[in-house]
Design a protein around this motif. Structure first.
Motif, mmCIF file in Angstrom:
data_model
loop_
_atom_site.group_PDB
_atom_site.id
_atom_site.type_symbol
_atom_site.label_atom_id
_atom_site.label_comp_id
_atom_site.label_asym_id
_atom_site.label_seq_id
_atom_site.Cartn_x
_atom_site.Cartn_y
_atom_site.Cartn_z
ATOM 1 N N ALA A 154 -3.245 -31.037 21.036
ATOM 2 C CA ALA A 154 -2.618 -32.364 21.012
ATOM 3 C C ALA A 154 -1.121 -32.219 20.753
ATOM 4 C CB ALA A 154 -3.267 -33.244 19.946
ATOM 5 N N GLN A 155 -0.757 -31.324 19.847
ATOM 6 C CA GLN A 155 0.663 -31.095 19.556
ATOM 7 C C GLN A 155 1.363 -30.468 20.763
ATOM 8 O OE1 GLN A 155 2.184 -32.176 16.740
ATOM 9 N NE2 GLN A 155 0.193 -33.062 16.283
ATOM 10 N N LEU A 156 0.705 -29.539 21.406
ATOM 11 C CA LEU A 156 1.303 -28.886 22.574
ATOM 12 C C LEU A 156 1.468 -29.876 23.728
ATOM 13 C CD1 LEU A 156 -0.665 -25.513 22.466
ATOM 14 C CD2 LEU A 156 1.695 -25.936 21.698
ATOM 15 N N ALA A 157 0.479 -30.712 23.953
ATOM 16 C CA ALA A 157 0.558 -31.701 25.034
ATOM 17 C C ALA A 157 1.686 -32.695 24.779
ATOM 18 C CB ALA A 157 -0.777 -32.432 25.183
ATOM 19 N N ALA A 158 1.893 -33.058 23.514
ATOM 20 C CA ALA A 158 2.975 -33.984 23.184
ATOM 21 C C ALA A 158 4.341 -33.403 23.554
ATOM 22 C CB ALA A 158 2.930 -34.335 21.698
ATOM 23 N N LEU A 159 4.458 -32.081 23.509
ATOM 24 C CA LEU A 159 5.697 -31.405 23.880
ATOM 25 C C LEU A 159 5.725 -31.018 25.366
ATOM 26 C CD1 LEU A 159 6.094 -29.053 20.781
ATOM 27 C CD2 LEU A 159 7.528 -31.039 21.357
ATOM 28 N N LYS A 160 4.660 -31.334 26.107
ATOM 29 C CA LYS A 160 4.528 -30.973 27.524
ATOM 30 C C LYS A 160 4.481 -29.455 27.739
ATOM 31 C CE LYS A 160 5.138 -35.253 29.189
ATOM 32 N NZ LYS A 160 4.262 -36.104 28.465
ATOM 33 N N VAL A 161 3.942 -28.744 26.742
ATOM 34 C CA VAL A 161 3.781 -27.294 26.823
ATOM 35 C C VAL A 161 2.483 -26.992 27.564
ATOM 36 C CG1 VAL A 161 3.370 -25.224 25.437
ATOM 37 C CG2 VAL A 161 5.115 -26.873 24.724
ATOM 38 N N ASN A 162 2.543 -26.058 28.487
ATOM 39 C CA ASN A 162 1.364 -25.684 29.261
ATOM 40 C C ASN A 162 0.717 -24.438 28.657
ATOM 41 O OD1 ASN A 162 -0.351 -26.150 31.569
ATOM 42 N ND2 ASN A 162 0.471 -24.257 32.406
ATOM 43 N N ILE A 163 -0.604 -24.429 28.597
ATOM 44 C CA ILE A 163 -1.340 -23.259 28.112
ATOM 45 C C ILE A 163 -1.638 -22.368 29.317
ATOM 46 C CG2 ILE A 163 -3.430 -22.429 26.986
ATOM 47 C CD1 ILE A 163 -3.513 -25.161 25.523
ATOM 48 N N GLU A 164 -1.033 -21.188 29.328
ATOM 49 C CA GLU A 164 -1.247 -20.228 30.413
ATOM 50 C C GLU A 164 -2.522 -19.439 30.187
ATOM 51 O OE1 GLU A 164 0.680 -19.809 33.204
ATOM 52 O OE2 GLU A 164 1.903 -21.499 32.558
ATOM 53 N N GLU A 165 -2.789 -19.069 28.927
ATOM 54 C CA GLU A 165 -3.996 -18.325 28.579
ATOM 55 C C GLU A 165 -4.478 -18.775 27.208
ATOM 56 O OE1 GLU A 165 -3.858 -14.053 28.915
ATOM 57 O OE2 GLU A 165 -2.458 -14.174 30.593
ATOM 58 N N LEU A 166 -5.791 -18.802 27.047
ATOM 59 C CA LEU A 166 -6.392 -19.149 25.768
ATOM 60 C C LEU A 166 -7.617 -18.266 25.569
ATOM 61 C CD1 LEU A 166 -6.874 -20.942 23.249
ATOM 62 C CD2 LEU A 166 -8.092 -22.528 24.748
ATOM 63 N N PHE A 167 -7.645 -17.566 24.442
ATOM 64 C CA PHE A 167 -8.777 -16.728 24.066
ATOM 65 C C PHE A 167 -9.185 -17.147 22.667
ATOM 66 C CE2 PHE A 167 -10.233 -13.084 21.570
ATOM 67 C CZ PHE A 167 -11.339 -12.704 22.294
ATOM 68 N N THR A 168 -10.471 -17.409 22.463
ATOM 69 C CA THR A 168 -10.956 -17.776 21.133
ATOM 70 C C THR A 168 -12.212 -16.988 20.809
ATOM 71 O OG1 THR A 168 -12.379 -19.575 21.900
ATOM 72 C CG2 THR A 168 -10.084 -20.141 21.370
ATOM 73 N N GLU A 169 -12.437 -16.814 19.519
ATOM 74 C CA GLU A 169 -13.685 -16.204 19.063
ATOM 75 C C GLU A 169 -13.878 -16.520 17.587
ATOM 76 O OE1 GLU A 169 -13.522 -11.957 19.562
ATOM 77 O OE2 GLU A 169 -12.010 -11.705 18.009
ATOM 78 N N GLN A 170 -15.108 -16.390 17.147
ATOM 79 C CA GLN A 170 -15.422 -16.485 15.728
ATOM 80 C C GLN A 170 -15.485 -15.068 15.176
ATOM 81 O OE1 GLN A 170 -19.090 -18.742 15.944
ATOM 82 N NE2 GLN A 170 -18.021 -20.536 15.159
ATOM 83 N N ARG A 171 -14.939 -14.915 13.973
ATOM 84 C CA ARG A 171 -14.941 -13.617 13.309
ATOM 85 C C ARG A 171 -15.469 -13.796 11.891
ATOM 86 N NH1 ARG A 171 -8.862 -11.332 14.772
ATOM 87 N NH2 ARG A 171 -9.261 -11.058 17.004
ATOM 88 N N THR A 172 -16.014 -12.731 11.345
ATOM 89 C CA THR A 172 -16.478 -12.755 9.967
ATOM 90 C C THR A 172 -15.361 -12.248 9.064
ATOM 91 O OG1 THR A 172 -18.719 -12.294 10.739
ATOM 92 C CG2 THR A 172 -18.286 -11.959 8.400
ATOM 93 N N ALA A 173 -15.076 -12.998 7.997
ATOM 94 C CA ALA A 173 -14.054 -12.576 7.040
ATOM 95 C C ALA A 173 -14.516 -11.294 6.351
ATOM 96 C CB ALA A 173 -13.805 -13.678 6.015
ATOM 97 N N LYS B 31 7.211 -23.931 17.314
ATOM 98 C CA LYS B 31 6.864 -23.333 16.027
ATOM 99 C C LYS B 31 6.878 -24.377 14.918
ATOM 100 C CE LYS B 31 8.652 -18.749 17.139
ATOM 101 N NZ LYS B 31 9.673 -17.742 16.841
ATOM 102 N N LYS B 32 7.930 -25.191 14.866
ATOM 103 C CA LYS B 32 8.022 -26.208 13.816
ATOM 104 C C LYS B 32 6.865 -27.194 13.910
ATOM 105 C CE LYS B 32 10.817 -29.578 11.458
ATOM 106 N NZ LYS B 32 9.683 -29.943 10.691
ATOM 107 N N GLN B 33 6.572 -27.661 15.122
ATOM 108 C CA GLN B 33 5.482 -28.626 15.321
ATOM 109 C C GLN B 33 4.143 -28.050 14.847
ATOM 110 O OE1 GLN B 33 6.546 -31.492 16.843
ATOM 111 N NE2 GLN B 33 4.664 -32.542 17.377
ATOM 112 N N LEU B 34 3.885 -26.792 15.187
ATOM 113 C CA LEU B 34 2.610 -26.183 14.830
ATOM 114 C C LEU B 34 2.571 -25.744 13.367
ATOM 115 C CD1 LEU B 34 1.761 -24.160 18.045
ATOM 116 C CD2 LEU B 34 0.862 -26.377 17.320
ATOM 117 N N GLU B 35 3.693 -25.330 12.821
ATOM 118 C CA GLU B 35 3.716 -24.958 11.401
ATOM 119 C C GLU B 35 3.451 -26.171 10.515
ATOM 120 O OE1 GLU B 35 7.470 -22.922 11.117
ATOM 121 O OE2 GLU B 35 6.542 -20.981 11.518
ATOM 122 N N ASP B 36 3.975 -27.330 10.901
ATOM 123 C CA ASP B 36 3.683 -28.557 10.163
ATOM 124 C C ASP B 36 2.187 -28.856 10.197
ATOM 125 O OD1 ASP B 36 6.393 -28.818 9.639
ATOM 126 O OD2 ASP B 36 6.719 -30.389 11.148
#
Length: 171
Positions: free
Chosen positions: A109-128, A154-159
Motif C-alpha cells: 500500500a505504501q509502495l503503490a501510494a508512491l507509484k513504485v513498481n515491484i519488479e520481483e518479490l520473494f517471500t517465505e516463512q522461516r523459523t527463528a 526508505k522513509k515511508q517504509l521505515e515509518d
C-alpha cells in the motif's frame, strides 16, 4: 521479426518437465530468456519469457496446448515490452519480522501510494533460531519512478516498520 511471450505454467511437478518445455521452445526456434520456477506443495509453478520468430507463434501455442492434456495449465501472453526498465532506479529491500497476516498488504500500500513498481518479490516463512517462532521474510526489488528517490521510499517504509514490528534492510 521476433515476438516475446510470457508463459505461466502450473501443474503436477515431475522430473523432466523443464526439459520438455525447453525442447518445445527449441523446436520452434524459441530462446528462453528469463524465468522463475518453483516447486510448491507438489505443484510446479513457472513463469517464463521466450523470444521466437513471429511465424512460429501459432505452432508454439499448439505445442503448448498439448501439454495441458498432462494436467498442466498454460497461460500465454504476448509481451509488448521485452526490455527491462533501464531508465528506472532499482532498490532492493529485505523485510524480516514475526509472521502475521497483512505484512505484504501494508508494505505494498505504501509502495503503490508512491507509484513504485515491484519488479520481483520473494517471500517465505522461516523459523527463528532461538525461539522457534515463525518469521516472515520478504525480498523485494523495486523500480522507482521518476521523481521518487530511494530515500523517500526508505522513509515511508521505515515509518511503517515500527507499526509492523519488522526489520528492514535496504541495499
Amino acid at each position: 521479426m521476433q515476438t516475446h511471450i510470457i508463459l505461466t505454467i502450473l501443474g503436477p511437478d515431475r522430473p523432466g518437465l523443464v526439459q520438455d518445455l525447453s525442447a518445445i521452445f527449441t523446436a520452434h526456434q524459441g530462446n528462453w530468456t528469463e524465468s522463475r520456477m518453483v516447486h510448491l506443495g507438489g505443484q510446479f509453478a513457472g513463469l517464463l519469457q521466450v523470444s521466437l520468430p513471429s511465424d512460429q507463434l501459432i505452432a508454439l501455442q499448439q505445442a503448448l496446448d498439448k501439454l495441458q492434456t498432462n494436467g498442466l495449465q498454460v497461460l500465454f501472453a504476448e509481451s509488448k515490452n521485452s526490455l527491462v526498465h533501464e531508465d528506472s532506479d532499482l532498490l532492493h529491500i529485505e523485510v524480516l519480522g514475526l509472521d502475521r497476516p497483512g505484512i505484504i498488504r501494508d508494505i505494498t500500500a505504501q509502495l503503490a501510494a508512491l507509484k513504485v513498481n515491484i519488479e520481483e518479490l520473494f517471500t517465505e516463512q522461516r523459523t527463528a533460531p532461538m525461539s522457534s517462532e515463525l518469521l516472515f521474510f520478504a525480498s523485494l526489488v523495486l523500480s522507482l519512478p521518476k521523481g521518487v528517490s530511494a530515500d523517500q521510499v526508505k522513509k515511508q517504509l521505515e515509518d511503517l516498520s515500527d507499526q509492523l514490528m519488522v526489520d528492514l534492510n535496504f541495499d
